[in-house]
Design a protein around this motif. Structure first.
Motif, mmCIF file in Angstrom:
data_model
loop_
_atom_site.group_PDB
_atom_site.id
_atom_site.type_symbol
_atom_site.label_atom_id
_atom_site.label_comp_id
_atom_site.label_asym_id
_atom_site.label_seq_id
_atom_site.Cartn_x
_atom_site.Cartn_y
_atom_site.Cartn_z
ATOM 1 N N GLU A 20 0.826 -1.201 0.000
ATOM 2 C CA GLU A 20 0.000 0.000 0.000
ATOM 3 C C GLU A 20 0.869 1.263 0.000
ATOM 4 O O GLU A 20 0.561 2.237 -0.692
ATOM 5 N N LEU A 21 1.958 1.245 0.775
ATOM 6 C CA LEU A 21 2.829 2.425 0.765
ATOM 7 C C LEU A 21 3.456 2.619 -0.604
ATOM 8 O O LEU A 21 3.513 3.742 -1.115
ATOM 9 N N LEU A 22 3.912 1.548 -1.213
ATOM 10 C CA LEU A 22 4.513 1.651 -2.540
ATOM 11 C C LEU A 22 3.544 2.294 -3.527
ATOM 12 O O LEU A 22 3.908 3.224 -4.253
ATOM 13 N N ILE A 23 2.311 1.831 -3.549
ATOM 14 C CA ILE A 23 1.313 2.384 -4.471
ATOM 15 C C ILE A 23 1.012 3.840 -4.126
ATOM 16 O O ILE A 23 0.904 4.691 -5.019
ATOM 17 N N ALA A 24 0.894 4.142 -2.847
ATOM 18 C CA ALA A 24 0.599 5.515 -2.431
ATOM 19 C C ALA A 24 1.708 6.473 -2.864
ATOM 20 O O ALA A 24 1.438 7.581 -3.329
ATOM 21 N N VAL A 25 2.965 6.042 -2.740
ATOM 22 C CA VAL A 25 4.070 6.917 -3.130
ATOM 23 C C VAL A 25 4.113 7.088 -4.645
ATOM 24 O O VAL A 25 4.397 8.180 -5.151
ATOM 25 N N ILE A 26 3.821 6.035 -5.388
ATOM 26 C CA ILE A 26 3.744 6.166 -6.853
ATOM 27 C C ILE A 26 2.666 7.185 -7.228
ATOM 28 O O ILE A 26 2.863 8.038 -8.092
ATOM 29 N N LEU A 27 1.529 7.115 -6.551
ATOM 30 C CA LEU A 27 0.436 8.045 -6.837
ATOM 31 C C LEU A 27 0.768 9.482 -6.435
ATOM 32 O O LEU A 27 0.212 10.436 -6.991
ATOM 33 N N SER A 28 1.681 9.650 -5.487
ATOM 34 C CA SER A 28 1.942 10.983 -4.929
ATOM 35 C C SER A 28 2.746 11.897 -5.854
ATOM 36 O O SER A 28 2.842 13.096 -5.588
ATOM 37 N N ALA A 29 3.302 11.358 -6.932
ATOM 38 C CA ALA A 29 4.033 12.203 -7.874
ATOM 39 C C ALA A 29 3.090 13.251 -8.472
ATOM 40 O O ALA A 29 2.048 12.905 -9.030
ATOM 41 N N GLN A 30 3.443 14.516 -8.316
ATOM 42 C CA GLN A 30 2.634 15.634 -8.811
ATOM 43 C C GLN A 30 1.198 15.568 -8.289
ATOM 44 O O GLN A 30 0.242 15.905 -8.989
ATOM 45 N N CYS A 31 1.067 15.118 -7.049
ATOM 46 C CA CYS A 31 -0.247 15.039 -6.409
ATOM 47 C C CYS A 31 -0.033 15.199 -4.906
ATOM 48 O O CYS A 31 0.958 14.694 -4.365
ATOM 49 N N THR A 32 -0.920 15.884 -4.222
ATOM 50 C CA THR A 32 -0.756 16.093 -2.792
ATOM 51 C C THR A 32 -1.057 14.810 -2.018
ATOM 52 O O THR A 32 -1.827 13.960 -2.463
ATOM 53 N N ASP A 33 -0.456 14.695 -0.849
ATOM 54 C CA ASP A 33 -0.727 13.537 -0.007
ATOM 55 C C ASP A 33 -2.193 13.491 0.424
ATOM 56 O O ASP A 33 -2.767 12.404 0.588
ATOM 57 N N VAL A 34 -2.788 14.653 0.615
ATOM 58 C CA VAL A 34 -4.216 14.698 0.984
ATOM 59 C C VAL A 34 -5.050 14.045 -0.111
ATOM 60 O O VAL A 34 -5.939 13.222 0.160
ATOM 61 N N ARG A 35 -4.780 14.388 -1.352
ATOM 62 C CA ARG A 35 -5.509 13.805 -2.478
ATOM 63 C C ARG A 35 -5.237 12.313 -2.596
ATOM 64 O O ARG A 35 -6.159 11.524 -2.831
ATOM 65 N N VAL A 36 -3.976 11.918 -2.424
ATOM 66 C CA VAL A 36 -3.639 10.495 -2.499
ATOM 67 C C VAL A 36 -4.399 9.711 -1.437
ATOM 68 O O VAL A 36 -4.924 8.623 -1.715
ATOM 69 N N ASN A 37 -4.510 10.247 -0.229
ATOM 70 C CA ASN A 37 -5.225 9.546 0.837
ATOM 71 C C ASN A 37 -6.709 9.395 0.523
ATOM 72 O O ASN A 37 -7.335 8.392 0.907
ATOM 73 N N ILE A 38 -7.263 10.365 -0.161
ATOM 74 C CA ILE A 38 -8.667 10.255 -0.589
ATOM 75 C C ILE A 38 -8.817 9.114 -1.594
ATOM 76 O O ILE A 38 -9.749 8.307 -1.532
ATOM 77 N N ILE A 39 -7.871 9.046 -2.526
ATOM 78 C CA ILE A 39 -7.905 8.024 -3.568
ATOM 79 C C ILE A 39 -7.698 6.630 -2.980
ATOM 80 O O ILE A 39 -8.452 5.687 -3.277
ATOM 81 N N THR A 40 -6.683 6.492 -2.145
ATOM 82 C CA THR A 40 -6.389 5.170 -1.597
ATOM 83 C C THR A 40 -7.457 4.705 -0.606
ATOM 84 O O THR A 40 -7.632 3.507 -0.411
ATOM 85 N N ALA A 41 -8.190 5.644 -0.001
ATOM 86 C CA ALA A 41 -9.263 5.270 0.926
ATOM 87 C C ALA A 41 -10.381 4.522 0.212
ATOM 88 O O ALA A 41 -11.094 3.708 0.815
ATOM 89 N N ARG A 42 -10.547 4.792 -1.083
ATOM 90 C CA ARG A 42 -11.566 4.064 -1.832
ATOM 91 C C ARG A 42 -10.979 2.872 -2.592
ATOM 92 O O ARG A 42 -11.713 1.950 -2.956
ATOM 93 N N LEU A 43 -9.652 2.895 -2.814
ATOM 94 C CA LEU A 43 -9.017 1.812 -3.563
ATOM 95 C C LEU A 43 -8.604 0.646 -2.674
ATOM 96 O O LEU A 43 -8.905 -0.515 -2.973
ATOM 97 N N PHE A 44 -7.899 0.936 -1.586
ATOM 98 C CA PHE A 44 -7.281 -0.113 -0.784
ATOM 99 C C PHE A 44 -8.247 -1.061 -0.060
ATOM 100 O O PHE A 44 -7.891 -2.223 0.151
#
Length: 211
Positions: free
Chosen positions: A33-57
């Motif tokens: 999950e951390l690996l995917i979250a960090v990949i998603l975080s490129a040019q994206c805020t951590d707040v936005r990534v957490n919203i995305i991963t909350a529905r994905l993970f």
């Protein structure tokens, strides 16, 4: 103002106290999950990534499950993330490699990590430091900006700054210092209109607006 090694140490000591026990803002419950979250975080805020991963993970949190989901549906889950199409493509490819070559486990070796699509130097260093407690400094946009402004490490590219910080910061504090600089960049030393009045190192900062 000449920034000596002694002044650098003073600044780091202050930041260490100010951001004591700071850690990543990304939410995760497994190495994958951390690996995917960090990949998603490129040019994206951590707040936005957490919203995305909350529905994905909750449903798709292993390489097998992501592969079963497929690239098209993964794109739908991460559509509100910058560069979502290329990220989805990379994540699918990385999941295939993890499944085929690593038994679905995240490797703990830098050279193995950067073989994964979507994993660059920053992502690999975050994973090594956060998951495996291996000394590493991940230079993102905040670390790059703060390091140059404070002159802890001056460089025109990420690698130069990373290498400069490795010389300046004791090895056993690389992983911690990464978080001090990130949080300082997010909360105070912002790209536009930095909050110099509330900065704990403003009196030492060569770029700050001293009161």
């Amino acid at each position: 103002m000449r920034i000596t090694n002694a002044i650098k140490k003073q600044m780091l000591d202050i930041l260490e106290k100010y951001y004591a026990n700071s850690t990543t803002a990304l939410n995760y419950s497994s190495p994958f999950e951390l690996l995917i979250a960090v990949i998603l975080s490129a040019q994206c805020t951590d707040v936005r990534v957490n919203i995305i991963t909350a529905r994905l993970f909750p449903e798709f949190n292993t390489p097998e499950k992501i592969l079963d989901l497929g690239q098209t549906k993964l794109e739908e889950y991460i559509r509100d993330c910058g560069l979502f199409r290329s990220k989805a493509k990379n994540i699918i490819a990385a999941c295939r490699i993890l499944l085929d070559d690593y038994g679905s486990q995240v490797p703990s070796d830098y050279d193995e990590l950067i073989k994964l699509p979507g994993v660059g130097r920053k992502t690999a260093n975050v994973v090594l430091s956060e998951l495996f407690d291996i000394p590493a400094i991940a230079v993102d946009t905040h670390v790059f900006r703060v390091s140059n402004r404070l002159k802890l490490a001056v460089g025109e590219n990420v690698l130069d700054v990373e290498q400069g910080l490795m010389k300046t910061i004791p090895r056993d504090k690389w992983g911690q210092a990464h978080h001090w600089l990130i949080w300082h960049g997010r909360q105070i030393c912002k790209a536009r209109n930095p909050s110099c009045d509330s900065c704990p190192v403003v009196e030492l900062c060569p770029s700050g607006k001293k009161s």
